[in-house]
Design a protein around this motif. Structure first.
Motif, PDB file in Angstrom:
ATOM      1  N   ASP A 190       0.755  -1.198   0.146  1.00 23.10           N
ATOM      2  CA  ASP A 190       0.067   0.002   0.057  1.00 23.10           C
ATOM      3  C   ASP A 190       0.773   1.124  -0.009  1.00 23.10           C
ATOM      4  O   ASP A 190       1.845   1.425   0.839  1.00 23.10           O
ATOM      5  N   PHE A 191       0.526   2.122  -0.741  1.00 26.69           N
ATOM      6  CA  PHE A 191       1.238   3.560  -0.866  1.00 26.69           C
ATOM      7  C   PHE A 191       0.284   4.736  -0.429  1.00 26.69           C
ATOM      8  O   PHE A 191      -0.904   4.496  -0.646  1.00 26.69           O
ATOM      9  N   GLU A 192       0.826   5.742   0.069  1.00 32.21           N
ATOM     10  CA  GLU A 192       0.093   7.080   0.195  1.00 32.21           C
ATOM     11  C   GLU A 192       0.918   8.071  -0.659  1.00 32.21           C
ATOM     12  O   GLU A 192       2.262   7.624  -0.748  1.00 32.21           O
ATOM     13  N   THR A 193       0.431   9.054  -1.274  1.00 33.74           N
ATOM     14  CA  THR A 193       0.930  10.006  -1.959  1.00 33.74           C
ATOM     15  C   THR A 193       0.918  11.354  -1.665  1.00 33.74           C
ATOM     16  O   THR A 193       0.030  11.725  -0.894  1.00 33.74           O
ATOM     17  N   ALA A 194       1.929  12.141  -2.101  1.00 32.89           N
ATOM     18  CA  ALA A 194       1.990  13.628  -1.497  1.00 32.89           C
ATOM     19  C   ALA A 194       0.864  14.279  -2.193  1.00 32.89           C
ATOM     20  O   ALA A 194       0.399  15.427  -1.491  1.00 32.89           O
ATOM     21  N   ASN A 195       0.848  13.948  -3.559  1.00 36.28           N
ATOM     22  CA  ASN A 195      -0.019  14.643  -4.334  1.00 36.28           C
ATOM     23  C   ASN A 195      -0.928  13.831  -5.294  1.00 36.28           C
ATOM     24  O   ASN A 195      -0.759  12.567  -5.141  1.00 36.28           O
ATOM     25  N   ARG A 196      -1.430  14.220  -6.320  1.00 41.34           N
ATOM     26  CA  ARG A 196      -2.136  13.522  -7.306  1.00 41.34           C
ATOM     27  C   ARG A 196      -1.154  12.789  -8.368  1.00 41.34           C
ATOM     28  O   ARG A 196      -1.524  11.987  -9.195  1.00 41.34           O
ATOM     29  N   ASN A 197       0.220  12.933  -8.236  1.00 41.17           N
ATOM     30  CA  ASN A 197       0.941  12.604  -9.294  1.00 41.17           C
ATOM     31  C   ASN A 197       1.762  11.150  -8.711  1.00 41.17           C
ATOM     32  O   ASN A 197       1.940  11.121  -7.494  1.00 41.17           O
ATOM     33  N   TYR A 198       1.587  10.369  -9.590  1.00 36.93           N
ATOM     34  CA  TYR A 198       1.848   8.693  -9.359  1.00 36.93           C
ATOM     35  C   TYR A 198       3.324   8.692  -8.788  1.00 36.93           C
ATOM     36  O   TYR A 198       3.619   7.839  -8.053  1.00 36.93           O
ATOM     37  N   ASP A 199       4.223   9.719  -9.195  1.00 35.08           N
ATOM     38  CA  ASP A 199       5.483   9.595  -8.755  1.00 35.08           C
ATOM     39  C   ASP A 199       5.855  10.440  -7.380  1.00 35.08           C
ATOM     40  O   ASP A 199       7.049  10.778  -7.124  1.00 35.08           O
ATOM     41  N   SER A 200       4.899  10.615  -6.534  1.00 34.24           N
ATOM     42  CA  SER A 200       4.799  11.151  -5.289  1.00 34.24           C
ATOM     43  C   SER A 200       4.873  10.375  -4.034  1.00 34.24           C
ATOM     44  O   SER A 200       4.217  10.840  -3.071  1.00 34.24           O
ATOM     45  N   ALA A 201       5.027   9.189  -4.162  1.00 34.28           N
ATOM     46  CA  ALA A 201       4.840   8.518  -3.027  1.00 34.28           C
ATOM     47  C   ALA A 201       5.583   8.849  -1.914  1.00 34.28           C
ATOM     48  O   ALA A 201       6.774   9.136  -1.654  1.00 34.28           O
ATOM     49  N   CYS A 202       4.827   8.930  -0.627  1.00 35.28           N
ATOM     50  CA  CYS A 202       5.359   9.485   0.462  1.00 35.28           C
ATOM     51  C   CYS A 202       5.503   8.483   1.896  1.00 35.28           C
ATOM     52  O   CYS A 202       6.143   8.904   2.940  1.00 35.28           O
ATOM     53  N   SER A 203       4.883   7.409   1.518  1.00 33.96           N
ATOM     54  CA  SER A 203       4.974   6.122   2.434  1.00 33.96           C
ATOM     55  C   SER A 203       4.621   4.723   1.681  1.00 33.96           C
ATOM     56  O   SER A 203       3.792   4.950   0.793  1.00 33.96           O
ATOM     57  N   ILE A 204       5.144   3.938   2.306  1.00 36.66           N
ATOM     58  CA  ILE A 204       4.964   2.444   1.683  1.00 36.66           C
ATOM     59  C   ILE A 204       4.791   1.537   2.913  1.00 36.66           C
ATOM     60  O   ILE A 204       5.580   1.503   3.828  1.00 36.66           O
ATOM     61  N   GLY A 205       3.819   0.531   2.783  1.00 37.69           N
ATOM     62  CA  GLY A 205       3.785  -0.577   3.583  1.00 37.69           C
ATOM     63  C   GLY A 205       3.527  -1.645   2.887  1.00 37.69           C
ATOM     64  O   GLY A 205       3.171  -1.927   1.660  1.00 37.69           O
ATOM     65  N   LEU A 206       4.543  -2.886   3.506  1.00 42.46           N
ATOM     66  CA  LEU A 206       4.367  -4.311   3.023  1.00 42.46           C
ATOM     67  C   LEU A 206       3.924  -5.168   3.984  1.00 42.46           C
ATOM     68  O   LEU A 206       4.501  -5.127   4.881  1.00 42.46           O
ATOM     69  N   ALA A 207       3.265  -6.048   3.507  1.00 43.38           N
ATOM     70  CA  ALA A 207       3.001  -7.323   4.276  1.00 43.38           C
ATOM     71  C   ALA A 207       3.273  -8.742   3.703  1.00 43.38           C
ATOM     72  O   ALA A 207       2.608  -8.911   2.455  1.00 43.38           O
ATOM     73  N   VAL A 208       4.079  -9.536   4.172  1.00 44.93           N
ATOM     74  CA  VAL A 208       4.706 -10.662   3.539  1.00 44.93           C
ATOM     75  C   VAL A 208       3.838 -11.881   4.100  1.00 44.93           C
ATOM     76  O   VAL A 208       3.613 -11.937   5.518  1.00 44.93           O
ATOM     77  N   PHE A 235     -15.354  -9.320   7.114  1.00 42.14           N
ATOM     78  CA  PHE A 235     -14.319 -10.221   7.477  1.00 42.14           C
ATOM     79  C   PHE A 235     -13.862 -10.320   8.818  1.00 42.14           C
ATOM     80  O   PHE A 235     -13.135 -10.879   9.370  1.00 42.14           O
ATOM     81  N   ASN A 236     -14.483  -9.196   9.626  1.00 42.62           N
ATOM     82  CA  ASN A 236     -14.172  -8.908  11.030  1.00 42.62           C
ATOM     83  C   ASN A 236     -12.571  -8.895  11.153  1.00 42.62           C
ATOM     84  O   ASN A 236     -12.153  -9.095  12.040  1.00 42.62           O
ATOM     85  N   ILE A 237     -12.106  -7.898  10.269  1.00 43.34           N
ATOM     86  CA  ILE A 237     -10.522  -7.704  10.289  1.00 43.34           C
ATOM     87  C   ILE A 237     -10.227  -6.418  11.045  1.00 43.34           C
ATOM     88  O   ILE A 237     -10.913  -5.342  10.431  1.00 43.34           O
ATOM     89  N   ASP A 238      -9.899  -6.010  11.897  1.00 44.72           N
ATOM     90  CA  ASP A 238      -9.008  -4.995  12.752  1.00 44.72           C
ATOM     91  C   ASP A 238      -8.303  -4.090  11.818  1.00 44.72           C
ATOM     92  O   ASP A 238      -7.219  -4.857  11.880  1.00 44.72           O
ATOM     93  N   MET A 239      -8.592  -3.278  11.006  1.00 46.95           N
ATOM     94  CA  MET A 239      -7.550  -2.636  10.041  1.00 46.95           C
ATOM     95  C   MET A 239      -6.846  -1.528  10.575  1.00 46.95           C
ATOM     96  O   MET A 239      -6.049  -0.862   9.876  1.00 46.95           O
ATOM     97  N   GLY A 240      -6.925  -1.481  11.900  1.00 51.18           N
ATOM     98  CA  GLY A 240      -6.040  -0.441  12.507  1.00 51.18           C
ATOM     99  C   GLY A 240      -6.205   1.102  11.947  1.00 51.18           C
ATOM    100  O   GLY A 240      -7.265   1.407  12.182  1.00 51.18           O
ATOM    101  N   GLN A 241      -5.367   1.721  11.520  1.00 53.45           N
ATOM    102  CA  GLN A 241      -5.360   3.136  11.128  1.00 53.45           C
ATOM    103  C   GLN A 241      -5.728   3.336   9.568  1.00 53.45           C
ATOM    104  O   GLN A 241      -4.674   2.961   8.959  1.00 53.45           O
ATOM    105  N   HIS A 242      -6.853   3.423   9.189  1.00 51.92           N
ATOM    106  CA  HIS A 242      -6.907   3.625   7.755  1.00 51.92           C
ATOM    107  C   HIS A 242      -6.139   4.496   7.087  1.00 51.92           C
ATOM    108  O   HIS A 242      -6.007   5.717   7.577  1.00 51.92           O
ATOM    109  N   HIS A 243      -5.477   4.407   5.780  1.00 54.24           N
ATOM    110  CA  HIS A 243      -4.571   5.260   5.459  1.00 54.24           C
ATOM    111  C   HIS A 243      -3.342   5.377   5.882  1.00 54.24           C
ATOM    112  O   HIS A 243      -2.405   6.363   5.519  1.00 54.24           O
ATOM    113  N   ASN A 244      -3.113   4.397   6.753  1.00 53.09           N
ATOM    114  CA  ASN A 244      -1.562   4.200   7.133  1.00 53.09           C
ATOM    115  C   ASN A 244      -1.230   3.060   6.301  1.00 53.09           C
ATOM    116  O   ASN A 244      -1.726   2.037   6.431  1.00 53.09           O
ATOM    117  N   GLY A 245      -0.183   3.246   5.696  1.00 47.62           N
ATOM    118  CA  GLY A 245       0.438   2.465   4.729  1.00 47.62           C
ATOM    119  C   GLY A 245       0.537   0.920   5.108  1.00 47.62           C
ATOM    120  O   GLY A 245       0.287  -0.006   4.430  1.00 47.62           O
TER     121      GLY A 245
END
Length: 318
Positions: free
Chosen positions: A10-28, A135-145
């Motif tokens: 999951d990514f969050e971006t600084a603006n509407r441009n796709y090259d503006s990733a400001c955070s990344i989250g990965l789950a393995v 699915f009764n999943i605790d999603m924590g903080q939405h829009h946290n990567g």
């Protein structure tokens, strides 16, 4: 190399441009369990849009000492290539990945949208929040990567287990609406809008008549999905309503403010459950469903992921 089932991102971006990733989250995921996670802020070296800050809370100040995408590559490169990558509304995250990490252009892997997995299970809206609630999943903080990546991974795990399959591959090949995409085939635009909207007077709500076509009608292909179609929007998209309307208008579409028997398409974004209630259905979507069920209309109800696929030409105008 250790074998994993898949990676959720999951990514969050600084603006509407796709090259503006400001955070990344990965789950393995391994053996249908989240076994490792990764999170980092990213310094995109670009201006932050206040609208994006309202969504994820990340500011220019927060990322001033964060690593760049190039700096992060050594930490995350092992995740791309051997494993399928999942994301919720995957078109957005894959575009951000390809634009923010341009050195990935020589790498290929399969990616899957968990929205398509959840279609077989979750009624109503397929937003991350609604699917997690089903699915009764605790999603924590939405829009946290990281929280969103873990939630995405758990959605896929829930779908796999719900059907009694052993792995993601079995599930994907069993479900008719799941598309397995190749990252190398993706050619994302610079930003999450195809036509820059003209300046529009400020109102409490944007009115369809205020959105005027800013391209020559003769230059628009009549074969595109939206040409000549009556289109209505409901809910929030990752881009502003004005930009989404302008994009459709510039493709020859006709924007309407309400659903009727003459409506051809209803574009559905994420709904505020405090407004629409537990069903997750807005008044516009309920009316569209009623008209379809009675045979009074044939309205295509399109979610945000499908909207972007259509704009990319991946869905033909039938």
């Amino acid at each position: 190399m250790e074998h994993y089932d898949f990676i959720a991102i999951d990514f969050e971006t600084a603006n509407r441009n796709y090259d503006s990733a400001c955070s990344i989250g990965l789950a393995v995921v391994k053996d249908l369990e989240v076994v490792a996670t990764y999170y980092s802020l990213i310094n995109p070296d670009t201006a932050f849009d206040p609208n994006n800050i309202k969504v994820h809370g990340i500011t220019q100040e927060n990322v001033k000492d964060a690593p760049t995408a190039s700096d992060l590559w050594k930490d995350i490169s092992c995740c791309f290539g051997p494993y399928a990558v999942l994301a919720h509304n995957a078109y957005f995250d894959m575009c951000v990945l390809k634009r923010s990490f341009p050195f990935l252009y020589d790498i290929d892997f399969k990616y899957i949208d968990t929205v398509s997995l959840c279609k077989e299970f979750v009624p109503g809206k397929k937003s991350l929040a609604n699917c997690a609630d089903f699915f009764n999943i605790d999603m924590g903080q939405h829009h946290n990567g990281l929280d969103d990546a873990v939630t995405c991974a758990k959605l896929a795990i829930s779908c796999i287990k719900g059907y009694g399959f052993k792995n993601l591959g079995e599930l994907c090949f069993a479900l008719p609406n799941v598309k397995i995409n190749q990252f190398a085939d993706l050619d994302p635009p610079i930003a999450a809008v195809f036509h820059k909207p003209k300046a529009i007077p400020t109102y409490g709500k944007i009115r369809p008549r205020d959105v005027q076509r800013d391209v020559n009608i003769s230059s628009i292909s009549q074969d595109n999905f939206f040409f000549g179609k009556s289109v209505v929007f409901t809910g929030e998209l990752r881009i502003s309503r004005e930009e989404a309307m302008q994009t459709v208008v510039n493709l020859g579409g006709i924007i309407r403010s309400s659903v009727s028997r003459k409506t051809n398409c209803l574009i559905v974004g994420e709904q505020d459950l405090q407004v629409v209630g537990a069903t997750g259905l807005s008044t516009k979507e309920r009316k569209a469903l009623e008209l379809n069920e009675t045979g009074a209309a044939d309205i295509k109800i399109i979610n945000e992921s499908q909207f972007w696929e259509i704009l990319q030409g991946e869905v033909s105008n039938e």
